[in-house]
Design an enzyme around this catalytic site. Sequence first.
Site, PDB file in Angstrom:
ATOM      1  N   GLU A 199     -14.459   7.001 -40.573  1.00 60.89           N
ATOM      2  CA  GLU A 199     -13.012   6.773 -40.568  1.00 60.89           C
ATOM      3  C   GLU A 199     -12.610   5.899 -39.383  1.00 60.89           C
ATOM      4  O   GLU A 199     -11.420   5.765 -39.077  1.00 60.89           O
ATOM      5  CB  GLU A 199     -12.273   8.116 -40.507  1.00 60.89           C
ATOM      6  N   ASN A 283     -19.002   7.368 -46.700  1.00 65.35           N
ATOM      7  CA  ASN A 283     -18.050   6.488 -47.378  1.00 65.35           C
ATOM      8  C   ASN A 283     -18.002   5.113 -46.714  1.00 65.35           C
ATOM      9  O   ASN A 283     -18.234   4.975 -45.531  1.00 65.35           O
ATOM     10  CB  ASN A 283     -16.655   7.110 -47.346  1.00 65.35           C
ATOM     11  N   ASP A 325     -12.931   7.949 -50.957  1.00 63.73           N
ATOM     12  CA  ASP A 325     -13.634   8.630 -49.862  1.00 63.73           C
ATOM     13  C   ASP A 325     -14.624   9.656 -50.398  1.00 63.73           C
ATOM     14  O   ASP A 325     -14.726  10.759 -49.869  1.00 63.73           O
ATOM     15  CB  ASP A 325     -12.637   9.301 -48.888  1.00 63.73           C
TER      16      ASP A 325
END
Lengths: 598, 182
Positions: A199, A283, A325
């Site tokens: 992220e 991801n 995700d």
Amino acid sequence: MRGKSRRAGRALKAFAGVLLSVIVVASGARAADDAGPNGDWPMAGHDYANTRFSPLDEINAANVGKLSLAFTFSTGVLRGHEAAPIVADHTMFVVTPFPNVVYALDLTQPGAPIKWKFSPYPSSSAQGEACCDVVNRGAAYANGSLYFNTLDNQTISLDAKTGKENWRVQLGDFARGETMTMAPLVADDKVFVGNSGGEYGVRGFLQALDAKSGKALWRAYSTGPDADVLIGPTFKPFYAQDQGKNLGVSSWPGEAWKIGGGTVWGFVSYDPAQNTLYYGTGNPGPWNPAQRPGDNKWTSGVFARDAGTGEARWYYQMSPHDLHDYDGINESILVDVAVNGQTHPALVHPDRNGYVYVIDRTNGQVLSATPFVPITTSMGVDMKSGRIQWNPDKQPEPGKTVRDICPASPGGKDWQPSAYSPRTHLVYIPHQNLCQDAMTSQVSYIAGTPYVGADLKIKVGPGGKRGLFTAWDPAAAKAAWKIEEDFPVWSGALATAGDLVFYGTMDGWFKAVDAKSGKALWRFKTGSGIVGQPVAYRGPDGKEYVAVLSGVGGWAGGIVAGDLDARDASAGGGFVNAMSDLPQKTAKGGMLYVFALP
Amino acid sequence: MNVRAACCVVAAIVSLAACQREKRDFEAPTKAVTPPPVRLSEIQPGAISTKTSLEGKYEDNAFALSEGKRLFGWYNCTGCHAHGGGDKGPALMDRVWIYGSEPAQIYATIVEGRPNGMPSFGGHIPDNEVWELVAYVRSLSGLASGMASPNRSDTMHVKAPESNVEAQQPVTAAPSGASERP
């Protein structure tokens, strides 16, 4: 919407029909060997195959009702306790969430007093770079040493007897968003670790270190040129979609692969017979898929690699151009599976995208891919091409709210590891039943800050229960039984030869159920919600013990561990929208609970 | 060089060092005390001295507040604080302020950073924009003017608009959960 969902459901059934003749014939014998002769629990997954199956059978369905508290230990930390307690050499090793203090508890003494304590002092600033609470998923014991990772990207080896530091190495830069939360795997005299930070626009990798010295042996990136990904002549992916030169560059726009994620923060499995590692990649970043057209190799897939050289053997991408995700980091349990009468050395991988994959681990061929939760984001997995069939209606578009995305971004199942019992041939999957509404948006890459570009509102899935504990029969490609839970089941699972299965709930119950039927047999209310990995071990007194860490947190528990405010539905990555009642059910904590028969 | 000369040199060096060690500055202006521009603590040794200026620049300015909201997304503040409910970083829409709720305190938090994970933005973004962010951060808990605070979002609906937030009595404290929220 509804009509489309029904069509999707029919398509799923058609795909599932291909798989009906799958039979599992796995054996737990090898698993018991790597875990040592004494009923130890030396690594988070118990054994190289990641079965989380304990061969101990003293505690069983007939006597588990008498299971009682043997001792407790406070970790002094109040964030999400996702670690597995590690047991070896008559000692229990507990790594806390940040600040990653390691405690060794002497199991030979009454009450298991502290034998030694080690404080690694990770940087406080690293806490701002951890996406989903400042968790740690446990240590690993091998040949008299203990190995663990710190949030600020250090891998440390300690003398397990004394707690003295053998070596430490710095493997990443938290100022650029890298952290480490995973439990190392130690095999073949090497330590295998990977980074977190999908992220934050980091570049994911798996690193091999020499177990004795900490010397870097090889590093395999999850994005970029073949040379960086350790893709060479021995790389033989099964499907055309994964074949070609430098796909880790060409499946991205421009240089987006440099900040493309694919982090390696889950559990690594190892097949000693083939000297091969199996692990999932995280991801792609950012979540907003409009900023990264292409398949985004080699994210959200499974790699098989030579443990000695790191060379890739095969790769399979569960979620090409991941839209939601759906990290591919979930564990791969190594078992043998018979399909149409032919036995395949396989791996079973319950993925975030909602399918349980059974993959031939020698060549990466998908033997079956079956939904284990309601799915709206895809219509099935095409067995010819191996490719997931994304539902275009659920494709995110910047500025557009897309509703009823199922499963939600935490997936049908997140990091929380499953267990496999060779006695029942079932995989015990702790997981959640969540959907979401989402809107993506353009996001700027600023090193050291989040790189996401999506707002989520996560909500309960069909049926109205947020949590499920599913016993999955990979042979029949269907659930044998399911237990519904109010909250997502964010703890790991433990299976034992006593035909029991253990797991914990986010409101603090630690439960034992019958491995064959799912019948509730025993429960104990701990001080805080449970998101840890239960383990079983034989104590120095010869008795069987079951241990678990209690202390709510992680992505699902952020509303309690991080004091988040549910008036903002997008808080905590949108998870607080589904968890607004958790603060009324549990509070922060950090405590080890150990149980035995009286 | 003979032994005596060497001894002299050594003695001179030692005595010079000793001079530095024992030096005192009798001219130091001991009575001139500069208070810090911002205090992070609510306690002081002795009497509480008068506050230095903690005023914000844009608390009533609709354009600056909406710019603050845009920058809050652009600089990825939302990545850690969501739209005020918090994520990796603390919630900003509640009444609890770990490092103070006054504009100058929030300014200092953004510019200096804070030790448990708040990056230091000082030198990376224009000063004026920091003040716009300060005003917007205060609007999240109703501390900026309701008349000027943003009343719409470019995101999907996740919370009540800032213009519609009732002002919450700020408290400098450690967060301890949703139950104490009004």
